[in-house]
Design a protein around this motif. Structure first.
Motif, PDB file in Angstrom:
ATOM      1  N   ASN A 399      38.964  36.839  30.826  1.00 51.10           N
ATOM      2  CA  ASN A 399      37.787  36.393  31.570  1.00 51.10           C
ATOM      3  C   ASN A 399      37.064  37.555  32.217  1.00 51.10           C
ATOM      4  O   ASN A 399      35.835  37.627  32.228  1.00 51.10           O
ATOM      5  CB  ASN A 399      38.197  35.378  32.635  1.00 51.10           C
ATOM      6  CG  ASN A 399      38.680  34.080  32.024  1.00 51.10           C
ATOM      7  OD1 ASN A 399      38.322  33.756  30.886  1.00 51.10           O
ATOM      8  ND2 ASN A 399      39.498  33.338  32.747  1.00 51.10           N
ATOM      9  N   ALA A 400      37.829  38.471  32.789  1.00 52.02           N
ATOM     10  CA  ALA A 400      37.204  39.627  33.421  1.00 52.02           C
ATOM     11  C   ALA A 400      36.454  40.465  32.406  1.00 52.02           C
ATOM     12  O   ALA A 400      35.361  40.993  32.677  1.00 52.02           O
ATOM     13  CB  ALA A 400      38.265  40.465  34.136  1.00 52.02           C
ATOM     14  N   ALA A 401      37.007  40.596  31.213  1.00 47.73           N
ATOM     15  CA  ALA A 401      36.328  41.380  30.182  1.00 47.73           C
ATOM     16  C   ALA A 401      35.022  40.727  29.759  1.00 47.73           C
ATOM     17  O   ALA A 401      34.000  41.406  29.559  1.00 47.73           O
ATOM     18  CB  ALA A 401      37.265  41.555  28.977  1.00 47.73           C
ATOM     19  N   ILE A 402      35.038  39.399  29.632  1.00 47.30           N
ATOM     20  CA  ILE A 402      33.804  38.694  29.245  1.00 47.30           C
ATOM     21  C   ILE A 402      32.737  38.843  30.316  1.00 47.30           C
ATOM     22  O   ILE A 402      31.575  39.128  30.027  1.00 47.30           O
ATOM     23  CB  ILE A 402      34.121  37.212  28.983  1.00 47.30           C
ATOM     24  CG1 ILE A 402      35.035  37.070  27.764  1.00 47.30           C
ATOM     25  CG2 ILE A 402      32.836  36.418  28.783  1.00 47.30           C
ATOM     26  CD1 ILE A 402      35.507  35.643  27.511  1.00 47.30           C
ATOM     27  N   ILE A 403      33.136  38.652  31.579  1.00 48.66           N
ATOM     28  CA  ILE A 403      32.173  38.772  32.676  1.00 48.66           C
ATOM     29  C   ILE A 403      31.611  40.186  32.734  1.00 48.66           C
ATOM     30  O   ILE A 403      30.404  40.404  32.908  1.00 48.66           O
ATOM     31  CB  ILE A 403      32.835  38.385  34.006  1.00 48.66           C
ATOM     32  CG1 ILE A 403      33.210  36.898  33.995  1.00 48.66           C
ATOM     33  CG2 ILE A 403      31.915  38.699  35.175  1.00 48.66           C
ATOM     34  CD1 ILE A 403      33.980  36.452  35.222  1.00 48.66           C
TER      35      ILE A 403
END
Length: 478
Positions: A399-403
């Motif tokens: 999720n952090a990578a997508i954000i």
């Protein structure tokens, strides 16, 4: 490579702008404005006050375009509407009339603005920002448009026929401040009062009959005051053939009417839902009028106040919009779009179902965790150890990578856009900016035409530079 990127961004922005304009063309364009209603239908009726439910239904005539009309029951002239405003008149011999006049000559020069364009023009209008929110028919406005013709336009949609509705008019007439150097349009804003004064203005083609001096005062509490210093001729003698002559207030709402033809966009119709008309025989030198706003449904911010307040009647609460209204105001289209007429038939309890016990029971059944003690347990609390499971590290990382990727893309897009704008402004003669100017079509600044039976005056809004603004609704020649 950088130049190619800039060119690509420019072309993309041009196509996106064109697509946006085509998508919103329905919201900003039309073809005709019909004023085919009898003069007697432009007044409010006491039946509207006695039957508030009738006012919930707005009807429009056939045809396409922009229609300025009133609700069907507006047939009886009422001096004091007793619904939105009450007004009092003060004669020339009344001391209170003189007390209400705001002498702009006694104020410091820094507190008074002389509008250079309006003071030297005819049938022009200019937008002015207020330093406070002014309540007008329950709507809080921060911008107004001052016109040379002795009135203030209060509408959200700017068009050339500003005299039709949505105005504050101390004396709307065909004034020409550009005739004399002594004629000025000036205003002052002290944070509590906004004063507009038409000083020594003369009627067009009737300049020899004398100069008019009058002012309109907007109080931050919603009160409107009309003051008249010099009225050289009776208002009844002012010709209304080429320009309307009005004294009072007016407001309207914009609504969409579905078209009978699938290929034709919905017509946008302006309905004047209320007007305050002051007896022009009382408008004389030294007279004054004070219009005081009455409570409206829009001022209630909760369902309980909306449904139980003794200050207003006929109000309904729309829980979806969190708004109190009787359905007849500037937000009428939104009121209809969100099915608020049906919601307004309910009660406040409909939006707060269940009892506290029921809510607690539901919480206890659906939520794991400690439970309250019961009499069978001897009043001793029962505790339960909570096993904390380890977090899903891989899911958080994904999720952090997508954000981070989305944020990075947005930052890059903003940077490229700013670079393109800077390049266009600093190199206006090169190919990309010139290409954009050539590609600019009327879809960016749509225009509408009015068709009217009478001869309505045409106003044009001007900017500080003295040029007319793009995007005005055009008016056919009389």
């Amino acid at each position: 490579m950088g130049l190619c990127t800039v060119l690509l961004i420019c072309l993309s922005q041009a196509e996106l702008g064109r697509a946006w304009a085509l998508q919103h063309e329905d919201a900003l364009t039309g073809t005709h404005l019909r004023t085919d209603v009898a003069p007697s239908s432009l007044h409010r009726t006491r039946r509207d006050q006695q039957n508030p439910h009738k006012r919930r239904e707005a009807r429009g005539g056939g045809g396409r375009g922009l229609d300025v009309s009133t609700l069907p029951d507006n047939t009886t002239h009422i001096v004091d509407s007793q619904q939105y405003y009450t007004w009092h008149s003060f004669g020339p011999t009344d001391r209170r009339s003189g007390d209400k006049w705001v002498d702009l000559n006694n104020l410091h020069k820094s507190q008074v603005q002389i509008h250079g364009i309006l003071s030297n023009a005819h049938q022009k209008a200019a937008r002015v920002a207020l330093s406070f929110d002014f309540p007008f028919y329950g709507h809080h406005l921060r911008q107004i448009i001052i016109a040379t013709g002795g009135f203030i336009f209060m509408g959200d949609i700017t068009h050339r026929m500003l005299t039709a509705t949505q105005y504050i008019a101390p004396l709307m007439a065909n004034f020409n401040p550009g005739f004399s150097k002594n004629s000025t349009v000036r205003y002052s804003d002290n944070g509590h009062l906004f004063v507009v004064q038409w000083d020594n203005v003369r009627l067009k083609d009737r300049e020899a009959e004398g100069s008019f001096t009058f002012q309109a005062i907007l109080d931050r509490n919603g009160t409107v005051v009309f003051n008249y210093r010099d009225i050289p001729i009776p208002v009844e003698q002012i010709n209304s053939t080429e320009h309307p002559v009005k004294v009072g207030l007016s407001d309207a709402f914009l609504a969409r009417l579905p078209s009978s033809q699938p290929s034709v966009a919905s017509q946008r119709t302006i309905y004047e839902y209320h007007r305050v008309e002051i007896d022009t025989e009382k408008v004389v030198s030294g007279s004054s009028f004070e219009l005081t706003p009455l409570p409206t449904c829009l001022q209630h911010t909760s369902c309980d106040l909306c449904m139980t307040s003794n200050l207003t009647a006929g109000c309904g609460w729309c829980n979806t919009l969190q708004r109190c209204s009787d359905g007849i105001d500037r937000h009428r289209q939104e009121w209809l779009d969100y099915n608020c007429p049906e919601e307004a038939k309910g009660t406040c309890e409909d939006y707060n179902p269940g009892t506290p016990e029921g809510s607690m029971s539901s919480f206890n059944q659906s939520s794991p965790g400690p439970t309250a003690s019961s009499p069978a347990d001897g009043g001793q609390p029962v505790t339960t150890d909570m096993q904390a499971s380890p977090p899903n590290v891989s899911g958080i990382t994904e999720n952090a990578a997508i954000i981070a990727g989305v944020v990075g893309a947005l930052v890059l897009l903003v940077a490229l856009t700013l670079l393109a704008v800077y390049y266009i402004n600093t190199h206006p003669a090169v190919a990309p900016p010139f290409y954009l100017m050539q590609r600019r079509t009327n879809n960016y600044w749509p225009s509408m035409k009015f068709h009217n039976q009478g001869c309505q005056s045409s106003y044009a809004e001007v900017e500080l530079g003295g040029h007319e603004k793009d995007g005005f609704i055009e008016s056919e020649q009389c």
